[in-house]
Design an enzyme around this catalytic site. Structure first.
Site, PDB file in Angstrom:
ATOM      1  N   THR A 135       0.845  -1.184   0.000  1.00  0.00           N
ATOM      2  CA  THR A 135       0.000   0.000   0.000  1.00  0.00           C
ATOM      3  C   THR A 135       0.883   1.238   0.000  1.00  0.00           C
ATOM      4  OG1 THR A 135      -0.106   0.089   2.412  1.00  0.00           O
ATOM      5  CG2 THR A 135      -1.788  -1.218   1.284  1.00  0.00           C
ATOM      6  N   LYS A 137     -16.316  17.037   9.264  1.00  0.00           N
ATOM      7  CA  LYS A 137     -17.411  17.094  10.225  1.00  0.00           C
ATOM      8  C   LYS A 137     -17.619  18.540  10.642  1.00  0.00           C
ATOM      9  CE  LYS A 137     -19.446  14.513  14.032  1.00  0.00           C
ATOM     10  NZ  LYS A 137     -19.263  13.412  15.002  1.00  0.00           N
ATOM     11  N   GLU A 152      -5.662  -3.887  -1.644  1.00  0.00           N
ATOM     12  CA  GLU A 152      -6.064  -5.072  -0.883  1.00  0.00           C
ATOM     13  C   GLU A 152      -7.125  -5.906  -1.597  1.00  0.00           C
ATOM     14  OE1 GLU A 152      -4.831  -2.004   2.303  1.00  0.00           O
ATOM     15  OE2 GLU A 152      -5.755  -2.006   0.316  1.00  0.00           O
ATOM     16  N   TRP A 209     -21.778  15.452   8.661  1.00  0.00           N
ATOM     17  CA  TRP A 209     -20.724  15.080   7.725  1.00  0.00           C
ATOM     18  C   TRP A 209     -20.877  15.800   6.384  1.00  0.00           C
ATOM     19  CZ3 TRP A 209     -17.002  12.861  10.194  1.00  0.00           C
ATOM     20  CH2 TRP A 209     -17.255  11.961  11.224  1.00  0.00           C
TER      21      TRP A 209
END
Length: 540
Positions: free
Chosen positions: A185, A439, A330, A444
């Protein structure tokens, strides 16, 4: 009662043997440092793959040994994909765009024994070689005439390395769950983590990736993987291309060069390509500036980050349909793909546009669910947004040499780190990365939605949104824009253009102009670097 079917192993070797025997006449075209346009067939490629397998065996590699590549998309890198994995070793593709200290960590953590490198990365490896404790040799991917002088210990020239080797090789019988390749990653937080793919996961991923509702690949296609081979196996095209017999066109180090891409598309009659949005921005910019056309290119897939509707519409002006795709390192990486459905044609243009910018429909082989903060499963109604969890035969169950940090929960679900909504037709909308969501006043805000809305303004070349400190609302979105070259945009006009496209309270109070927006090593906007860059910005 068991079925009476043969127990054949799903291995990359089976892809290679099929492509060699059935699709041997299909072409591979490459741009390389020592050859501006190298061309040969799959049959030529796999002959050299067998030579490389013999060379690897002579050096003494054992099953499971890790062999690294630090290379662009070209025919030699393609050869290594098969020679290494089909010999029983692990092909570890290393991203050369990472920071040197990350590359150092990755090579040492993987315990790579050899590194195959493009010539341009030789100086980097010379700086790192004293700390690369497990590496016992280097192969520079060029011919003898272009072999650079180097201080690398035990360095070979690629062509000299395989020269004189037999073009026949007795491939080992591999178990399908044995490791085939590895990719780390990008490590935006903490050290990069190793994802270890198996032969079985790779073959299944390749089969599903080729199906009509995904890439829809066939022998008649000419595919140009601009997405790098050092990142998630060029989204699988190095495998499903040979599987179906498609012609492959590799742009080498020119993957972000609009002129080179245009010339390759036109000269090789490319009809399908894969890349991140910044690639398509570069291509559109070049086409608009020169007036050139790309008649054969009919569709592309855009992944890595959200693709704004405005960019899709610009590509359409050049006859190219943009399909969104979503996945992760992944996940090998395929999770969803957005190919237009027949029933969508009955909807209004607005309804079609709303769906086409989504991350796509969940593909066969991948299970998904979204959950709230208490791990309660949320409905697929296109409205509820939660943490996206996935399962599947090409989804990682753990990270390499990190047994103390499980990658999945007790029920086998992998947490993607994305916030998402899924509608009743299985269309996934990535609303944000969990770490990037803003936030404000306890509610959100999706930075992705604000960015996409801003990109519709004609004076905006690229946009990014981050949360910054606010005395009343804790956080408020800040819009960061690269203006279109030659334009002098007004920030108030850009902010006003967002009206009706996003919730009114999502609208940033400010817009700042920059010459450059930082990107990660895989082409995504680096919100981490932007937050650091604007850490002292405070709304008054």
């Amino acid at each position: 009662m068991n079925g009476l079917m043969m127990d054949s192993q799903l291995t990359i070797t089976s892809i290679m043997k099929h492509a060699d025997l059935i699709n041997g006449k299909s072409e591979i075209v490459s741009v390389t440092g020592d050859n501006p346009l190298h061309k040969y067939t799959y049959k030529d490629a796999f002959r050299r793959v067998r030579q490389m397998a013999n060379a690897l065996q002579k050096v003494g590699f054992q099953p499971g040994d890790r062999i690294a590549t630090l290379a662009w998309n070209d025919y030699r890198h393609f050869e290594l994909y098969y020679a290494i994995s089909c010999s029983g070793q692990v092909c570890h593709t290393v991203n050369p765009r990472l920071f040197p200290e990350q590359i150092d960590f990755i090579i040492n953590h993987a315990e790579d024994q050899f590194i195959f490198t493009d010539p341009m990365f030789v100086p980097l490896l010379e700086q790192l070689q004293n700390s690369l404790s497990t590496v016992r040799g280097y192969v520079v991917m060029t011919d003898a005439a272009n072999m650079p002088e180097t201080s690398l210990a035990n360095a070979y020239c690629y062509e000299t390395f395989i020269e004189g080797e037999s073009d026949s090789f007795d491939w080992p019988e591999l178990e399908e769950n044995s490791a085939s390749s590895m990719c780390y990653t990008s490590g935006t937080t903490g050290n990069p983590k190793g994802v270890l793919y198996s032969h079985r996961s790779t073959v299944l991923h390749s089969i599903v990736g080729s199906t009509p509702d995904v890439m829809n690949l066939a022998s008649k296609d000419v595919v140009m993987p601009i997405v790098p081979m050092f990142h998630v196996n060029a989204w699988g095209t190095a495998y499903n291309g040979p599987m179906v017999g498609a012609k492959l066109v590799f742009p080498g180090p020119k993957m972000a060069d609009g002129e080179t891409l245009t010339n390759l598309i036109n000269s090789e009659k490319v009809n399908y390509s894969l890349g991140v949005p910044t690639v398509w921005l570069a291509l559109v910019g070049y086409l608009n500036a020169t007036g050139k056309t790309i008649e054969t290119l009919k569709s592309v897939v855009s992944g890595g980050s959200a693709c704004p509707l405005s960019l899709m519409q610009e590509m359409e002006k050049h006859g190219v349909m943009v399909h969104m795709g979503w996945g992760m390192t992944e996940m090998s990486p395929l999770g969803s793909y957005n190919r237009p459905q027949e029933w969508m044609k009955d909807g209004t243009q607005e309804e079609q546009d709303t769906r086409r910018v989504r991350a796509g429909r969940v593909v066969f082989g991948v299970e998904m669910k979204i959950v709230d903060g208490d791990n309660n499963e949320l409905p697929w109604d296109g409205v509820a947004s939660g943490v996206l969890l996935v399962k599947g035969p090409w989804v990682c169950s753990g990270y390499y040499r990190l047994d103390d940090k499980p990658a999945v929960d007790a029920d086998g679900w992998f947490n993607t780190g994305d916030m998402a909504a899924i509608d009743e037709q299985g269309y996934v909308t990535i609303t944000d990365r969990i770490k990037d969501v803003i936030k404000s006043g306890g509610e959100w805000i999706s930075s992705i939605d604000v960015e996409n809305a801003a990109m519709a303004h004609p004076d905006v070349q690229e946009a990014a949104v981050i949360g910054v400190s606010h005395p009343k609302w804790t956080e408020r979105p800040l819009l960061i824009v690269i203006p279109v070259e030659g334009s002098s945009p007004d920030k108030d006009a850009i902010l006003a253009s967002l009206e009706g496209k996003i919730a009114k309270w999502w609208t940033p109070e400010d817009c700042v102009f920059v010459e450059e927006i930082p990107h990660t090593a895989t082409g995504k906007i680096s919100k981490k670097d932007l937050r650091d860059q604007f850490k002292d910005y405070v709304y008054s």
